[in-house]
Design a protein around this motif. Structure first.
Motif, PDB file in Angstrom:
ATOM      1  N   ALA A   1       0.788  -1.125  -0.024  1.00  0.00           N
ATOM      2  CA  ALA A   1      -0.035   0.057  -0.110  1.00  0.00           C
ATOM      3  C   ALA A   1       0.981   1.350  -0.153  1.00  0.00           C
ATOM      4  O   ALA A   1       0.558   2.062  -0.851  1.00  0.00           O
ATOM      5  CB  ALA A   1      -0.900   0.089   1.171  1.00  0.00           C
ATOM      6  N   GLY A   2       1.843   1.450   1.073  1.00  0.00           N
ATOM      7  CA  GLY A   2       2.951   2.391   0.910  1.00  0.00           C
ATOM      8  C   GLY A   2       3.511   2.581  -0.326  1.00  0.00           C
ATOM      9  O   GLY A   2       3.680   3.732  -0.976  1.00  0.00           O
ATOM     10  N   GLY A   3       3.985   1.483  -1.163  1.00  0.00           N
ATOM     11  CA  GLY A   3       4.573   1.633  -2.355  1.00  0.00           C
ATOM     12  C   GLY A   3       3.859   2.241  -3.482  1.00  0.00           C
ATOM     13  O   GLY A   3       4.052   2.957  -4.379  1.00  0.00           O
ATOM     14  N   LEU A   4       2.399   1.518  -3.415  1.00  0.00           N
ATOM     15  CA  LEU A   4       1.417   2.164  -4.502  1.00  0.00           C
ATOM     16  C   LEU A   4       1.267   3.699  -4.218  1.00  0.00           C
ATOM     17  O   LEU A   4       1.240   4.377  -5.307  1.00  0.00           O
ATOM     18  CB  LEU A   4       0.089   1.528  -4.384  1.00  0.00           C
ATOM     19  CG  LEU A   4       0.072  -0.166  -4.926  1.00  0.00           C
ATOM     20  CD1 LEU A   4      -0.994  -0.706  -4.545  1.00  0.00           C
ATOM     21  CD2 LEU A   4       0.338   0.049  -6.270  1.00  0.00           C
ATOM     22  N   ALA A   5       1.098   4.254  -2.933  1.00  0.00           N
ATOM     23  CA  ALA A   5       0.716   5.530  -2.661  1.00  0.00           C
ATOM     24  C   ALA A   5       1.802   6.426  -3.121  1.00  0.00           C
ATOM     25  O   ALA A   5       1.669   7.353  -3.916  1.00  0.00           O
ATOM     26  CB  ALA A   5       0.496   5.667  -0.937  1.00  0.00           C
ATOM     27  N   VAL A   6       3.148   6.045  -2.978  1.00  0.00           N
ATOM     28  CA  VAL A   6       4.294   6.713  -3.541  1.00  0.00           C
ATOM     29  C   VAL A   6       4.349   6.578  -5.022  1.00  0.00           C
ATOM     30  O   VAL A   6       4.594   7.609  -5.604  1.00  0.00           O
ATOM     31  CB  VAL A   6       5.507   6.171  -3.031  1.00  0.00           C
ATOM     32  CG1 VAL A   6       6.786   6.772  -3.643  1.00  0.00           C
ATOM     33  CG2 VAL A   6       5.620   6.037  -1.554  1.00  0.00           C
ATOM     34  N   ASN A   7       4.210   5.574  -5.637  1.00  0.00           N
ATOM     35  CA  ASN A   7       4.080   5.586  -6.954  1.00  0.00           C
ATOM     36  C   ASN A   7       2.969   6.135  -7.843  1.00  0.00           C
ATOM     37  O   ASN A   7       3.352   6.531  -8.984  1.00  0.00           O
ATOM     38  CB  ASN A   7       4.129   4.273  -7.698  1.00  0.00           C
ATOM     39  CG  ASN A   7       5.480   3.271  -7.112  1.00  0.00           C
ATOM     40  OD1 ASN A   7       6.593   3.963  -7.085  1.00  0.00           O
ATOM     41  ND2 ASN A   7       5.530   2.131  -7.171  1.00  0.00           N
ATOM     42  N   CYS A   8       1.994   6.372  -7.065  1.00  0.00           N
ATOM     43  CA  CYS A   8       0.815   7.045  -7.762  1.00  0.00           C
ATOM     44  C   CYS A   8       0.842   8.550  -7.601  1.00  0.00           C
ATOM     45  O   CYS A   8       0.094   9.382  -8.313  1.00  0.00           O
ATOM     46  CB  CYS A   8      -0.454   6.576  -6.924  1.00  0.00           C
ATOM     47  SG  CYS A   8      -1.128   4.927  -7.518  1.00  0.00           S
ATOM     48  N   GLU A   9       1.830   9.176  -6.606  1.00  0.00           N
ATOM     49  CA  GLU A   9       1.785  10.607  -6.592  1.00  0.00           C
ATOM     50  C   GLU A   9       1.866  11.386  -7.617  1.00  0.00           C
ATOM     51  O   GLU A   9       1.026  11.922  -8.090  1.00  0.00           O
ATOM     52  CB  GLU A   9       2.909  10.963  -5.703  1.00  0.00           C
ATOM     53  CG  GLU A   9       2.799  10.449  -4.360  1.00  0.00           C
ATOM     54  CD  GLU A   9       4.119  10.965  -3.428  1.00  0.00           C
ATOM     55  OE1 GLU A   9       4.135  10.481  -2.248  1.00  0.00           O
ATOM     56  OE2 GLU A   9       4.990  11.438  -3.832  1.00  0.00           O
TER      57      GLU A   9
END
Length: 499
Positions: free
Chosen positions: A57-65
């Motif tokens: 979830a944290g990785g997706l959040a960073v990549n989605c920024e």
């Protein structure tokens, strides 16, 4: 003699009884250790499951920024789909924007709206978790804020079924091993007495130390019989437990390190973005105020010299003044184009239904009105509608059709087409002309800022128009490319998200 036999019998009974008690105690102790091992392993698996969800979830959040900031919904969906396909525990994933609206999701049958009420939303800077009961079974919903929740949040549904299955398999295996150990212990208690007491005591002591957290315990194997096998099994279990606990510790350290690095990267990216935004704003202010003022002064004084002292200058002097004024006009146009390019990059997109055909018709009419002496045939396919930002798409069509109009200036029977073709279930729009064309070996320069394939004496321009078009198309989740040949015209193809 009878008393001696009776004493021996009683001794054997007592020894077997005592040994049976010892075996029973050891079996109970092993059961306790097995339970501790099972409990520890179960907790480790659940923690691993949880940490995986936090990391994903944290990785997706960073990549989605950056994708959310650019409103690249297709890119966001691609990230979510890759996350789901890359891990069988991922049941679903979706992204909400800052207003709580669903931006992208991986549900095949449409987004279930009740899910928005069931999940827990992230607090600023923290990942929220909530256990949900669905048709696929129990799962954990991980909610990670994007940029601290300022632009949205990512939800990831992680199934608990696979972890529960692994735990159940381990439990059954441990129960089987415990049963075998119990059967072996009861059998050997009748066959051996004091011979195996010592290794069993050693085993009990080692097991007790393991129960206190000393997982590196081993016992000596002094025989090749069942007691030796039991010792080997105990040592193997102890070794595996020791390795498991070490791996858990290392995994926790790695996860903490990754979490710290991720937080540092997020801070760095946020700082870089803020600096870039401030620099862009400063540049726009400089262009708007600092560059225009001296440019207007140069143009104004040149005009004054031309009007007041033109009769005192020879033809060369008047030509120099005309060149100065022409350069001022070109510089002003370049400043306008640079500001347009800057605004397009930073402006907020307002998506709505847009009729591209109608935009093309209005742009074509304006072009013909500006050059009434030219005869250009416009062929515009009707009914081409998409969902996007009307003002940005109008700017893109103005540049594309304007280029086609400009480069057909010296062509008899000039013809400009705008339409669309379906290729592999995707619509490709095109603007085609029969004008000057270009050499395909220079096609990579077409969409770069200040890149021109023709001289200013042949065709006017600043070299910013196609770079502006490319940014507009990319902001709509599409791509643009061109084909052509010298003297045979050019075709600009582009795609848009959702078409």
């Amino acid at each position: 003699m009878p008393e001696s036999k009776s004493a021996k019998r009683r001794f054997r009974v007592r020894l077997r009884f005592k040994f049976s008690l010892i075996v029973a105690f050891l079996v109970a102790l092993m059961g306790m250790l097995t339970l501790v091992f099972f409990s520890t392993m179960s907790n480790a698996l659940w923690e691993e499951h949880r940490q995986k969800g936090l990391t994903l979830a944290g990785g997706l959040a960073v990549n989605c920024e950056s994708l959310i900031l650019l409103n690249n919904v297709a890119g966001v969906y691609s990230l979510l789909q890759n996350a789901r396909e890359g891990d069988r525990e991922v049941v679903y994933s979706f992204v909400l924007d800052k207003e709580g609206n669903v931006l992208a999701h991986t549900f095949e049958g449409g987004f279930p709206s009740p899910l928005l009420k069931a999940v827990r939303h992230a607090k600023k800077g923290e990942i929220a978790e909530k256990e949900l009961e669905t048709e696929e079974g129990l799962l954990t919903d991980m909610c990670a804020p994007v940029m601290g929740g300022e632009i949205g949040e990512v939800h990831l549904g992680l199934s608990k079924v696979f972890v529960a299955g692994r735990i159940a398999d381990t439990r059954n295996s441990l129960l089987l091993v415990t049963g075998l150990v119990l059967a072996t212990g009861l059998a050997t208690s009748y066959l051996f007495g004091s011979y195996i007491t010592k290794p069993l005591v050693e085993l009990a002591e080692a097991a007790d130390r393991i129960g206190k957290g000393e997982f590196d315990q081993r016992i000596s194997v002094v025989s090749n019989d069942e007691v030796g096998l039991l010792a080997l099994a105990f040592n193997r279990m102890s070794r595996e437990l020791d390795q498991t606990m070490r791996q858990i510790g290392e995994a926790r350290e790695e996860l903490q390190k990754a979490h710290d690095e991720l937080e540092e990267r997020v801070k760095d990216r946020t700082l870089e973005l803020a600096i870039a935004t401030r620099e862009m704003e400063a540049f726009s202010y400089s262009v708007s105020h600092d560059l225009r003022t001296p440019l207007r002064g140069i143009d104004g004084f040149s005009l004054a010299v031309m009007e007041d002292y033109g009769d005192k200058l020879d033809d060369t002097g008047r030509d120099y003044l005309r060149r100065i004024r022409s350069g001022c006009v070109k510089m002003g146009a370049l400043i306008d184009d640079l500001l347009t390019l800057s605004r397009i990059t930073r402006s907020q997109m307002n998506k709505e239904p847009v009729d591209l055909s109608q935009i093309a018709v209005s742009v074509a009419a304006a072009l013909q009105e500006g050059a009434p002496d030219r005869k250009v045939e416009f062929v515009i396919e009707p009914g081409l509608r998409i969902f996007g930002d009307a003002s940005l798409l109008h700017a893109a069509m103005t540049n594309l059709l304007g280029n086609a109009f400009k480069f057909t200036r010296y062509r008899e029977g000039a013809r400009i087409e705008f339409g669309a073709a379906a290729v592999k279930k995707r619509k490709i729009f095109y603007v085609r002309d029969n004008g000057a064309g270009f050499d395909m070996q220079y096609s990579d320069k077409l969409f770069g800022a200040f890149q021109r394939l023709h001289t200013g004496t042949e065709f006017e321009g600043t070299g910013i128009g196609l770079a502006t078009v490319k940014r507009i198309i990319h902001r709509h989740g599409g791509d643009i490319w061109a084909t052509g040949a010298p003297g045979e015209g050019a075709t600009f193809n582009f795609t848009l998200e959702g078409c």
